[in-house]
Structures are given as C-alpha cells and as structure tokens.
Write a protein that holds these residues in place. Sequence first.
Motif, PDB file in Angstrom:
ATOM      1  N   VAL A 217     -19.943 -20.605  35.590  1.00 12.90           N
ATOM      2  CA  VAL A 217     -20.711 -21.882  35.927  1.00 12.90           C
ATOM      3  C   VAL A 217     -21.182 -22.394  34.716  1.00 12.90           C
ATOM      4  N   LEU A 218     -21.064 -22.122  33.582  1.00 15.26           N
ATOM      5  CA  LEU A 218     -21.620 -22.625  32.553  1.00 15.26           C
ATOM      6  C   LEU A 218     -21.216 -24.018  32.345  1.00 15.26           C
ATOM      7  N   GLU A 219     -19.872 -24.388  32.588  1.00 14.47           N
ATOM      8  CA  GLU A 219     -19.483 -25.739  32.055  1.00 14.47           C
ATOM      9  C   GLU A 219     -20.167 -26.458  33.269  1.00 14.47           C
ATOM     10  N   ALA A 220     -20.271 -26.133  34.419  1.00 18.43           N
ATOM     11  CA  ALA A 220     -20.920 -27.026  35.487  1.00 18.43           C
ATOM     12  C   ALA A 220     -22.438 -27.141  35.245  1.00 18.43           C
ATOM     13  N   ALA A 221     -23.058 -26.055  34.916  1.00 21.72           N
ATOM     14  CA  ALA A 221     -24.477 -26.169  34.763  1.00 21.72           C
ATOM     15  C   ALA A 221     -24.890 -26.766  33.406  1.00 21.72           C
ATOM     16  N   GLY A 222     -24.069 -26.812  32.412  1.00 22.63           N
ATOM     17  CA  GLY A 222     -24.272 -27.569  31.102  1.00 22.63           C
ATOM     18  C   GLY A 222     -25.464 -26.987  30.296  1.00 22.63           C
ATOM     19  N   ALA A 223     -26.465 -27.930  29.833  1.00 26.99           N
ATOM     20  CA  ALA A 223     -27.795 -27.403  29.070  1.00 26.99           C
ATOM     21  C   ALA A 223     -28.644 -26.798  29.969  1.00 26.99           C
ATOM     22  N   ALA A 224     -28.581 -27.171  31.309  1.00 25.60           N
ATOM     23  CA  ALA A 224     -29.595 -26.238  32.173  1.00 25.60           C
ATOM     24  C   ALA A 224     -29.526 -24.804  31.839  1.00 25.60           C
ATOM     25  N   ALA A 225     -28.308 -24.353  31.661  1.00 25.09           N
ATOM     26  CA  ALA A 225     -28.119 -22.722  31.416  1.00 25.09           C
ATOM     27  C   ALA A 225     -28.570 -22.230  30.084  1.00 25.09           C
ATOM     28  N   ASP A 226     -28.804 -23.145  29.076  1.00 25.80           N
ATOM     29  CA  ASP A 226     -29.127 -22.515  27.800  1.00 25.80           C
ATOM     30  C   ASP A 226     -30.198 -21.637  27.994  1.00 25.80           C
ATOM     31  N   GLY A 227     -30.127 -20.460  27.276  1.00 23.17           N
ATOM     32  CA  GLY A 227     -31.296 -19.520  27.022  1.00 23.17           C
ATOM     33  C   GLY A 227     -31.331 -18.359  28.363  1.00 23.17           C
ATOM     34  N   ILE A 228     -30.666 -18.665  29.133  1.00 27.86           N
ATOM     35  CA  ILE A 228     -30.519 -17.534  30.458  1.00 27.86           C
ATOM     36  C   ILE A 228     -30.086 -16.083  29.903  1.00 27.86           C
ATOM     37  N   MET A 229     -30.747 -15.157  30.338  1.00 32.97           N
ATOM     38  CA  MET A 229     -30.501 -13.601  29.771  1.00 32.97           C
ATOM     39  C   MET A 229     -29.872 -13.087  30.910  1.00 32.97           C
ATOM     40  N   THR A 230     -28.930 -12.253  30.720  1.00 34.78           N
ATOM     41  CA  THR A 230     -28.145 -11.680  31.578  1.00 34.78           C
ATOM     42  C   THR A 230     -27.874 -10.243  31.126  1.00 34.78           C
ATOM     43  N   ALA A 231     -27.246  -9.346  31.861  1.00 38.23           N
ATOM     44  CA  ALA A 231     -26.502  -7.864  31.654  1.00 38.23           C
ATOM     45  C   ALA A 231     -25.192  -8.026  32.177  1.00 38.23           C
ATOM     46  N   MET A 232     -24.190  -7.502  31.566  1.00 35.09           N
ATOM     47  CA  MET A 232     -22.996  -7.561  32.201  1.00 35.09           C
ATOM     48  C   MET A 232     -22.291  -6.231  31.380  1.00 35.09           C
ATOM     49  N   HIS A 233     -21.012  -5.795  32.120  1.00 36.75           N
ATOM     50  CA  HIS A 233     -20.371  -4.893  31.279  1.00 36.75           C
ATOM     51  C   HIS A 233     -19.174  -5.262  30.685  1.00 36.75           C
ATOM     52  N   TYR A 234     -19.076  -6.636  30.714  1.00 36.82           N
ATOM     53  CA  TYR A 234     -18.072  -7.148  29.589  1.00 36.82           C
ATOM     54  C   TYR A 234     -18.438  -8.689  29.442  1.00 36.82           C
ATOM     55  N   SER A 235     -18.022  -9.069  28.237  1.00 39.22           N
ATOM     56  CA  SER A 235     -18.083 -10.343  27.700  1.00 39.22           C
ATOM     57  C   SER A 235     -16.970 -10.766  27.008  1.00 39.22           C
ATOM     58  N   ASP A 236     -16.330 -11.901  27.241  1.00 37.26           N
ATOM     59  CA  ASP A 236     -15.180 -12.528  26.532  1.00 37.26           C
ATOM     60  C   ASP A 236     -15.358 -12.473  24.798  1.00 37.26           C
ATOM     61  N   SER A 237     -16.763 -12.659  24.634  1.00 32.83           N
ATOM     62  CA  SER A 237     -17.021 -12.685  23.181  1.00 32.83           C
ATOM     63  C   SER A 237     -17.109 -11.361  22.450  1.00 32.83           C
ATOM     64  N   LEU A 238     -16.989 -10.060  23.017  1.00 33.62           N
ATOM     65  CA  LEU A 238     -17.081  -8.920  22.232  1.00 33.62           C
ATOM     66  C   LEU A 238     -16.256  -8.925  21.043  1.00 33.62           C
ATOM     67  N   ALA A 239     -16.855  -8.847  20.147  1.00 35.12           N
ATOM     68  CA  ALA A 239     -16.041  -8.838  18.669  1.00 35.12           C
ATOM     69  C   ALA A 239     -15.721  -7.338  18.414  1.00 35.12           C
ATOM     70  N   THR A 240     -14.731  -6.842  19.256  1.00 30.04           N
ATOM     71  CA  THR A 240     -14.203  -5.599  18.861  1.00 30.04           C
ATOM     72  C   THR A 240     -12.825  -5.388  18.593  1.00 30.04           C
TER      73      THR A 240
END
Length: 399
Positions: free
Chosen positions: A269-292
Amino acid sequence: MTAPSRSFSRRLLLTRGAAVLGASSLALPPLARAQGSKIKIGLMLPYTGTFAQIGNAIEAGFRLALQEQGGKLGGREVEIVKLDDESEPSKGVENASKLVQRDKVDVIVGTVHSGVQMGIHKVARESGVLCLIPNAGVHAATRALCAPNVFRTSFSNSQPTLALGRPMVDKGLKKAVWISWKYAAGEEAFEGFRDSFTQAGGSIVKDLWLPFPNVEFQALLTEIASLKPDAVATMFAGAGAGKFITDYAAAGLKGKIPLWGSGFLTEGVLEAAGAAADGIMTAMHYSDSLATPRNQQFRLDYAKAFKSQPDVYSVQGYDAGLLLIAGAKAVNGDLGAKPALYKAMEGAVIDSPRGKWTMSKAHNPVQDFYLRVVDKGENKVLGVAAKALSDSGAGCKLA
C-alpha cells in the motif's frame, strides 16, 4: 489486481471458517497410497478473482524450490495438480475432497483464505493427507485443531503483533490504543498485541473496532485524538490499510501519535499511501530489503525464473517447498512412511530467505520478526523485533 488488494488478500473473513469446519462430516476412508513413480501434489490455491496474484506468487515460490532439486522429491518425479479454490469457503471441503479422492494426491498445498483453509483442514484431518499451509494464519489450524499431518510455513495471525509490544515499550510508548476490524483475524491479531504489550509493561487505554470491511475511520480517529495515547497499534491490510494510513494523517495524528502495526499494514500500500505512511513502524517475518546473501540470491533466482519480483507470499510458498523437500529426503521419497516423514519435517531447519526457522511442536513456524520503518516508500529493516518467536499452540495435543 492492484498492490493494495493483493496485500489485502492475506487478511480474511475467518468467521466463516468455523461454520465450514462444523459442516456435516464426510465419510472419508483412510488414505492408501501406492509407492508409485511420481509424487502427486495438489496446489489448492486461488487462481481467479481478488486473491489470484497471491496464489500465483505462492505457486511460483513452491515451484522454484522444486526446480532447485531438479524437479524431484527424494529422488522421485513430481506431478502437480492445480485446483482453483476460488477463495470460496463453502467449496473448501468439496474441492479438497476432489484432490484426495479423485486425483489421489499425496500432498495438498493450500491455501490463502482461512475460511477455505478450514475446509481443507477438515479433509486433511479425516483423510490423513499431508497438508502444507503456505499462508492462512487462522489459529485453530495449529492450536486446538492441530494435526500431525498439517504443517504451516507462514505465520499465525497473532505472531506479527506478538512482536510489537517489547519494541514499543522500549521506545517509551507505554499507553496505547488498539484499532482494527471486528472479525476473527483482527481479534487474533489483538491477542498478540495485548499479550506482548502488557507483558512488557504497557497498558491498553482502549481497544476500538469497526465491522469488517468498514473503512469509515473518522469517528474513531477523533476518539483517538481525545484519548491522547502514547501510540496507536493496529491490524489492517490492503485497500483498507491504505485508507486508514491516509485518514490517520489527514486527521492530524501523524507526527503526534506514533502508528505501529502488523507488517501487513504497509505491505502493498506504500505507493498509494505516499508520504502519509512515512514513519510507520511494523513487525513482519520478511522484508524485501533484508540484506542477507540468502535473500539476495533468492530474489535473483526468482526474478530470473518468473520475470517478476518475489514478495512475502512467494517466500512462504518457497518455504513450503523446502519443508516438503526436507521430509521427502529423509524417507527417500516414500511419503507413506508417515512417522519418519513427520519427524523429519518437525525437526527441519529451514534455510529461508526470511532467515532460518524451525517448526514448533504445534507445526507453526518459530521465526524472527523484523522491526521495520517506512522511509520514502520502502519498508526498511531496523533490526529484529522478536527473535525465534513462537505461537502459543494453545490447545494443541500433538505433544
């Protein structure tokens, strides 16, 4: 299908599941499978409608895992039978029964919709067919209605929010308001937040609810403003999550009352939410950005194979494949050797793109959950929110 609706598909009308499970019992005979030349796998996933993209992502991840083994399981060739579950709970038992009785599959991999999952679960418990759950988070499957032949490779509905409490309190956020839809998925997510937040020393000022899938948030946002909590915690997903995020900012709460949530709050939803989403904190078992290296290699291999980028659903399908591979190797492809098969799957260490995880006694992943922050349209990993987090498995009698 838009990204918001795709994310939304993992959060489901679970309330229908109990009714499906309570339907009249089918007289399914015990399975008797000959050790044939091929292992038959039934993919019971949504291939049409709103949830189709998630079904396709799960299948792609699952197929990638098999491709890495030369398309074999324990040395045996594999035949895949696909069945569109249509995300229709009323057809769950019937469709799962077709795979077992008509197609004589050795394994069912499914599904996304937890209402449909409860139909599959009923058939799996009665027939003994091996079932791998690549998404649906309904608690009953690995709690009171757990079964030796049912394994989940995704999450329980309370796990993401179970990872929220300690990080929030550690940041000095000790009084929180909870808000979500009033349905089983929301209630199960609230359980995780309530337990983790209060055990960490926080207190819940009030829990607020909307009927699913109502997205008229204004009255409750006004109430939140008047309550003045340290933070708001939530579980919304998909289009509803996007609207909540933008409404939250429009109500003047962004920057004043920190917003935290299950990772699905910001998935897709980040593209649709735009700047309104900045700063939101979440917990998740995966992220595209995991640098492993493991995640980066997986993403490269997936992109080469399917000309698209993987997401959390792709990973969950991939891990279902890894779990099945581990079990099949231990029994040299003889999936009829059930005690040895289940023991191997229960003891497997899955080297996943999300990070290594193991199976709980109730057959739900014991896994790390990552603390993420939305920064310029991306969910960026800040660290581990909860290490080796397990669902309670309450009521499970397997062990």
